[in-house]
Design a protein around this motif. Structure first.
Motif, mmCIF file in Angstrom:
data_model
loop_
_atom_site.group_PDB
_atom_site.id
_atom_site.type_symbol
_atom_site.label_atom_id
_atom_site.label_comp_id
_atom_site.label_asym_id
_atom_site.label_seq_id
_atom_site.Cartn_x
_atom_site.Cartn_y
_atom_site.Cartn_z
ATOM 1 N N ARG A 282 5.706 6.641 4.551
ATOM 2 C CA ARG A 282 4.413 6.862 3.897
ATOM 3 C C ARG A 282 3.545 5.611 3.973
ATOM 4 N N ILE A 283 2.338 5.760 4.493
ATOM 5 C CA ILE A 283 1.378 4.665 4.551
ATOM 6 C C ILE A 283 0.516 4.725 3.283
ATOM 7 N N ILE A 284 0.479 3.630 2.535
ATOM 8 C CA ILE A 284 -0.304 3.575 1.304
ATOM 9 C C ILE A 284 -1.666 2.947 1.549
ATOM 10 N N ILE A 285 -1.676 1.868 2.318
ATOM 11 C CA ILE A 285 -2.900 1.134 2.638
ATOM 12 C C ILE A 285 -2.989 1.026 4.154
ATOM 13 N N ASP A 286 -4.186 1.259 4.695
ATOM 14 C CA ASP A 286 -4.341 1.204 6.151
ATOM 15 C C ASP A 286 -5.713 0.637 6.500
ATOM 16 N N ALA B 64 -7.082 -10.678 2.761
ATOM 17 C CA ALA B 64 -6.312 -9.707 3.540
ATOM 18 C C ALA B 64 -7.208 -9.189 4.652
ATOM 19 N N HIS B 65 -6.636 -9.077 5.865
ATOM 20 C CA HIS B 65 -7.411 -8.630 7.018
ATOM 21 C C HIS B 65 -6.692 -7.491 7.725
ATOM 22 N N ASN B 66 -7.367 -6.344 7.808
ATOM 23 C CA ASN B 66 -6.845 -5.168 8.517
ATOM 24 C C ASN B 66 -5.436 -4.817 8.039
ATOM 25 N N LEU B 67 -5.228 -4.871 6.733
ATOM 26 C CA LEU B 67 -3.891 -4.739 6.153
ATOM 27 C C LEU B 67 -3.429 -3.280 6.148
ATOM 28 N N ALA B 68 -2.197 -3.072 6.586
ATOM 29 C CA ALA B 68 -1.552 -1.762 6.513
ATOM 30 C C ALA B 68 -0.185 -1.944 5.871
ATOM 31 N N VAL B 69 0.067 -1.193 4.794
ATOM 32 C CA VAL B 69 1.312 -1.334 4.034
ATOM 33 C C VAL B 69 1.798 0.054 3.652
ATOM 34 N N GLY B 70 3.120 0.246 3.646
ATOM 35 C CA GLY B 70 3.668 1.528 3.240
ATOM 36 C C GLY B 70 5.097 1.410 2.772
ATOM 37 N N TYR B 71 5.633 2.543 2.341
ATOM 38 C CA TYR B 71 7.026 2.638 1.913
ATOM 39 C C TYR B 71 7.674 3.759 2.713
ATOM 40 N N GLY B 72 8.744 3.430 3.463
ATOM 41 C CA GLY B 72 9.363 4.456 4.287
ATOM 42 C C GLY B 72 8.380 4.962 5.327
ATOM 43 N N LEU C 229 5.737 -7.707 -0.391
ATOM 44 C CA LEU C 229 5.828 -6.602 0.558
ATOM 45 C C LEU C 229 5.341 -7.086 1.918
ATOM 46 N N LYS C 230 6.050 -6.712 2.961
ATOM 47 C CA LYS C 230 5.670 -7.107 4.306
ATOM 48 C C LYS C 230 4.730 -6.071 4.905
ATOM 49 N N PRO C 231 3.542 -6.471 5.336
ATOM 50 C CA PRO C 231 2.616 -5.514 5.944
ATOM 51 C C PRO C 231 3.155 -4.961 7.258
ATOM 52 N N ARG C 232 2.783 -3.721 7.542
ATOM 53 C CA ARG C 232 3.125 -3.145 8.840
ATOM 54 C C ARG C 232 2.137 -3.585 9.905
ATOM 55 N N ASN C 233 0.963 -3.933 9.439
ATOM 56 C CA ASN C 233 -0.062 -4.404 10.369
ATOM 57 C C ASN C 233 -1.023 -5.285 9.574
#
Length: 320
Positions: free
Chosen positions: A60-64, A50-58, A97-101
């Motif tokens: 809320r950002i969980i991982i950035d 995983a590289h520079n991964l950003a994931v969240g729900y709604g 889950l689809k990453p936001r970034n």
């Protein structure tokens, strides 16, 4: 890191990624251009990253801004307190889950650009507490693991039958093949699900809390199976576990998360310290040598049942 881990990576849990972001300081004139992580992964020994991964729900950002390379051919376990993003990370790496970034990379390719069947032939994902349709038998469940290998031109064959039989035997559920999944014990049910993942014929297995709702005996039974898949068949396994001592016992590589970031990773001996447990979990504990595995063993201190405390045992006196 090599496939067997090259030493612990530790960072502050209070600000675990400080100094690592894209705006963490001015770039010198001689600085190298930004790395194309997808291209770089093609030349890496790490098959999943995983590289520079950003994931969240709604909202809320969980991982950035998370970076992680999974060592190939070993058992990696992600640990950390509740809500720190362990399962979110695993689900992202399994393309649930689809990453936001950022990007998840599998065998040098962005996993988001790959066909679903191609991903499923390489990577098997067992989510937390999966539920089978009512009345579905173990054999039917495991057979579903062969779906990625089917097409209009390639229907069910004797090869598929053989892979299902092999998966049933490997997980010790051959004698349960005709039993409905919903009538199995917790340990049997989990072995059946792992059998389905094995029937996919993948080299990489992602297991989200495979011991959830299991008692200690059944947890050890399931983790012994996972360990066998790694040691005898060379599978790369990535798990999320809550039980720290079981994670230590069954893992070659630990990834410690807090507040959506990685704060430490390495072998259990490198990573598990009283200081880390206090920083990440707020837990005062002693870390001793496990008399069975010769790995670290965590002994929580707590506030009672401790020598010299109210309600605790009396200190032993010399000669007694």
């Amino acid at each position: 890191m090599s496939g067997q881990s090259t030493g612990a990576r530790t960072q502050s849990a209070s600000d675990p990624r400080e100094g690592s972001g894209p705006d963490s300081g001015a770039q010198s004139p001689d600085a190298q251009p930004a790395i194309d992580h997808v291209a770089a992964a093609a030349h890496s020994s790490h098959r999943l990253a995983a590289h520079n991964l950003a994931v969240g729900y709604g909202d809320r950002i969980i991982i950035d801004g998370l970076d992680l390379e999974i060592p190939t051919g070993v058992v990696t376990t992600i640990i950390g307190p509740n809500g720190c993003g362990k399962s979110t990370l695993l689900r992202s790496m399994g393309r649930l889950l689809k990453p936001r970034n950022g990007e998840v990379v599998l065998d040098g390719k962005a996993i988001s650009s790959m066909r679903t069947k191609d991903v499923a032939r390489t990577l098997g994902m067992l989510p937390q507490a999966p539920v089978a349709p009512e009345g579905l038998t173990v054999a039917d469940l495991v057979s579903r693991g062969r779906h990625p290998h089917q097409s209009w031109l390639r229907q069910w064959s004797s090869d598929d039958e053989g892979e299902v039989a092999k998966a049933l035997a490997l997980t010790g559920v051959s004698d349960l093949a005709d039993r409905p999944v919903d009538q199995l014990s917790g340990g049997q049910r989990q072995r059946a699900w792992i059998s389905m993942a094995l029937a996919q014929g993948t080299d990489i297995l992602l297991l989200d809390e495979p011991t959830t709702y299991l008692d200690l005996a059944h947890s050890v039974e399931v983790l012994d199976l996972v360990d066998r898949l790694h040691s005898e068949f060379g599978r790369t396994v990535v798990m999320v576990l809550h039980d720290l001592n079981l994670a230590i016992r069954y893992s070659d590589h630990l990834v410690v998360m807090a507040q959506g970031s990685i704060v430490a990773e390495g072998t259990p001996t490198e990573v598990i310290t009283p200081e880390l447990l206090l920083e990440v979990y707020g837990l005062e504990a002693r870390v001793i040598d496990d008399p069975v595995s010769d790995r670290p063993l965590i002994v929580p201190v707590g506030t009672r049942h401790v020598y010299g405390t109210i309600g605790g045992p009396a200190e032993a006196t010399p000669g007694h």
